[in-house]
Design an enzyme around this catalytic site. Structure first.
Site, PDB file in Angstrom:
ATOM      1  N   LYS A 247     -21.270  57.056 -13.384  1.00 41.67           N
ATOM      2  CA  LYS A 247     -22.493  57.897 -13.983  1.00 41.67           C
ATOM      3  C   LYS A 247     -22.451  58.362 -15.188  1.00 41.67           C
ATOM      4  CE  LYS A 247     -25.411  61.225 -11.506  1.00 41.67           C
ATOM      5  NZ  LYS A 247     -25.682  62.010 -10.394  1.00 41.67           N
TER       6      LYS A 247
ATOM      7  N   HIS B 179     -16.545  56.214 -22.896  1.00 44.24           N
ATOM      8  CA  HIS B 179     -15.622  56.484 -21.808  1.00 44.24           C
ATOM      9  C   HIS B 179     -16.239  56.584 -20.327  1.00 44.24           C
ATOM     10  CE1 HIS B 179     -12.239  57.811 -19.754  1.00 44.24           C
ATOM     11  NE2 HIS B 179     -12.666  58.980 -19.531  1.00 44.24           N
TER      12      HIS B 179
ATOM     13  N   GLU C 107      -1.629  58.383 -20.554  1.00 43.56           N
ATOM     14  CA  GLU C 107      -1.207  59.543 -19.726  1.00 43.56           C
ATOM     15  C   GLU C 107      -0.145  58.995 -18.874  1.00 43.56           C
ATOM     16  OE1 GLU C 107      -3.363  61.724 -17.088  1.00 43.56           O
ATOM     17  OE2 GLU C 107      -2.458  59.938 -16.160  1.00 43.56           O
TER      18      GLU C 107
ATOM     19  N   CYS D 226      -7.488  60.831 -21.816  1.00 46.01           N
ATOM     20  CA  CYS D 226      -8.259  59.421 -21.581  1.00 46.01           C
ATOM     21  C   CYS D 226      -8.478  59.201 -22.940  1.00 46.01           C
ATOM     22  CB  CYS D 226      -9.336  59.642 -20.745  1.00 46.01           C
ATOM     23  SG  CYS D 226      -9.267  59.941 -18.956  1.00 46.01           S
TER      24      CYS D 226
ATOM     25  N   ASP E  28     -17.660  62.222   2.708  1.00 44.21           N
ATOM     26  CA  ASP E  28     -18.829  61.427   2.637  1.00 44.21           C
ATOM     27  C   ASP E  28     -18.679  60.237   1.699  1.00 44.21           C
ATOM     28  OD1 ASP E  28     -21.313  60.712   3.910  1.00 44.21           O
ATOM     29  OD2 ASP E  28     -22.175  61.811   2.329  1.00 44.21           O
TER      30      ASP E  28
END
Lengths: 349, 133
Positions: A240, A235, A81, A113, A28
């Protein structure tokens, strides 16, 4: 303390929209767009990798550094990475391409990261300690997410490079703090192509606890509060998380806006907060304070306080700004092209 | 070490740094570098770095590519005149072949050129991209 004398970024032109990935897997799209605040992500074509992104970002950093002779760069560290080779360094190719060989120290860093910010940290520390005149810290990734995994909606590509020095600074590093614990939230075992992650566990106990741990410690150490900063960069594994961690630490949306790239760029892994810093420097004014905090699974954060100098006005437009790379001349691709570019199709050669 | 990796290594100066030879007598620049100026027989030269922008003089489109470039086809091969007048041939990337035009402004970008196989050495160098900034 030492600081940044030149910076530059590079991004692929290709993008894939969340809807295009969702369509293939029956996911979705609106819930991904709303839940993770992701609209699209960058995709590297087959002839682009961590090394090529690093070279282009470094050339821009050299342009902004103006007078730095590559032969005076004492170290090149690349955090990623997705180093193209399992055995053979990425840094030596960059060193050769900019003409910095052979009297130089190179190392490739890995820490999910956070590898990019640790390359910056070590480069900065060498210069600060007087070991060398300049050192280059590069953050670059062409990250992979398994097909249909949540990571596939975010795993993106990009790079930023920072030449550290002591004189002629663009941004002075006022203070740093690093925060690490052993955290099994995201990993990739040897010979595995795609990483694994621990779902929601990667949020609360990992990203948020670690980012806050480093940020709160650095604010305390420096005697500063969020309101003292013009900008902040965190980061950004999605749109969000950085928004929420900024709010919970007391930073505003206006402070993170210039470096909040994930909704349109995706998660550039090692590149995420360093590319965000490059975009923030692009719009900074002399005297601005910038708070930066990376995060890498496993887990750790490197936090920095940068103070922008008057040299920013002279150098920011000597080469392309990061937001221009993000916003203009985009090539949208479909999932088939994306699968080909990212080598997700089994071939007969 | 395969022939491919040793050859690639010998060509780093021109492939990675766009180094060319400029001969003292004629003032002409050759890329890739040459030991002797073919017009004057002169050997006195200096190594110069080529500029990274130019315009397409002519081009062709490759639709049936050798396997190492199959994932990029169709692509254009262009002869570009750089801003210093040096002409060189290179692969175009990051552009739809229908958009490639004579006179198009291009820029050199560091890219992966080819790989020997899935296990082999990676070969890097420069390709042309549209110069949009």
């Amino acid at each position: 303390m030492a600081g940044i004398v030149g910076y530059g970024a590079h991004l692929p032109r290709h993008r894939i929209k969340v809807e295009e990935i969702a369509k293939v897997w029956g996911a979705d799209a609106p819930s991904y767009k709303k839940g993770l605040m992701l609209r699209e992500k960058s995709v590297p074509p087959p002839d682009m990798d961590t090394i090529t992104l690093s070279v282009e970002a470094t050339r821009r950093a050299l342009i902004r550094a103006q007078t730095v002779d590559p032969k005076d760069i004492g170290a090149i560290y690349i955090g990623s990475e997705s180093h193209p080779y399992a055995v053979k360094p990425s840094g030596t190719t960059v060193a050769e391409a900019i003409g910095a060989t052979p009297d130089i120290h190179c190392a490739d860093f890995e820490f999910a990261c956070k590898a990019g910010s640790e390359a910056m940290f070590v480069a900065l520390s060498h210069v600060d300690a007087g070991h060398m005149k300049y050192a280059l810290g590069i953050a670059a990734d062409t990250s992979q997410g398994a097909p249909s995994d949540a990571l596939e909606f975010s795993a993106a590509a990009g790079a930023a490079a920072f030449i550290m020095g002591k004189d002629n600074l663009i941004a002075d590093c006022l203070d740093t703090h690093s925060f690490m614990t052993d955290m099994p939230d995201f990993w990739r075992r040897e010979h595995e192509f795609y990483p694994q992650h621990a779902g929601r566990f990667t949020g609360e106990e990992a990203y948020f606890a670690t980012t806050k741990g480093a940020s709160i410690a650095l604010l305390k150490k420096s005697g500063m509060k969020p309101a003292d900063f013009k900008y902040a960069v965190f980061h950004q594994p999605n749109g969000k998380f950085p928004q929420r961690v900024a709010r919970e630490l007391g930073f505003t949306q206006e402070q993170i806006d210039p470096g909040w790239l994930a909704p349109r760029l995706g998660n550039t892994y090692s590149g995420a907060s360093p590319i965000g810093l490059s975009a923030t420097l692009d719009v900074s004014e002399p005297g601005d304070l910038i708070f930066m905090c990376s995060y890498g699974s496993g887990a750790g954060s490197d936090a920095f306080i940068w103070k922008v100098t008057e040299r920013i006005d002279e150098v920011r437009d000597l080469t392309v700004r990061t937001h221009k790379l993000l916003d203009e001349n985009i090539i949208y691709i479909d999932y088939g092209t994306y699968a080909k570019f990212r080598r997700k199709i089994k071939m007969n050669y | 070490m395969s022939m491919f990796s040793s050859r690639s290594w010998r060509e780093y100066p021109q492939r990675y740094r766009m180094e060319a030879s400029r001969f003292k007598k004629s003032g002409k620049t050759y890329y890739p570098p040459r030991d002797i100026d073919p017009e004057t027989g002169d050997t006195a030269q200096e190594i110069v770095r080529l500029p990274d922008t130019g315009k397409i003089v002519t081009y062709t489109v490759i639709r049936v590519a050798p396997s190492q470039w199959g994932d990029l086809s169709p692509y254009a091969l262009a002869i570009v005149e750089l801003t210093d007048g040096t002409r060189m041939m290179g692969q175009m990337t990051d552009v739809d072949v229908e958009e490639v035009k004579i006179g198009m402004e291009v820029r050199l970008e560091f890219r992966r050129i080819q790989t020997e196989s899935h296990e082999g050495v990676l070969s890097y160098g420069h390709k042309f991209v549209p110069n949009w900034f």
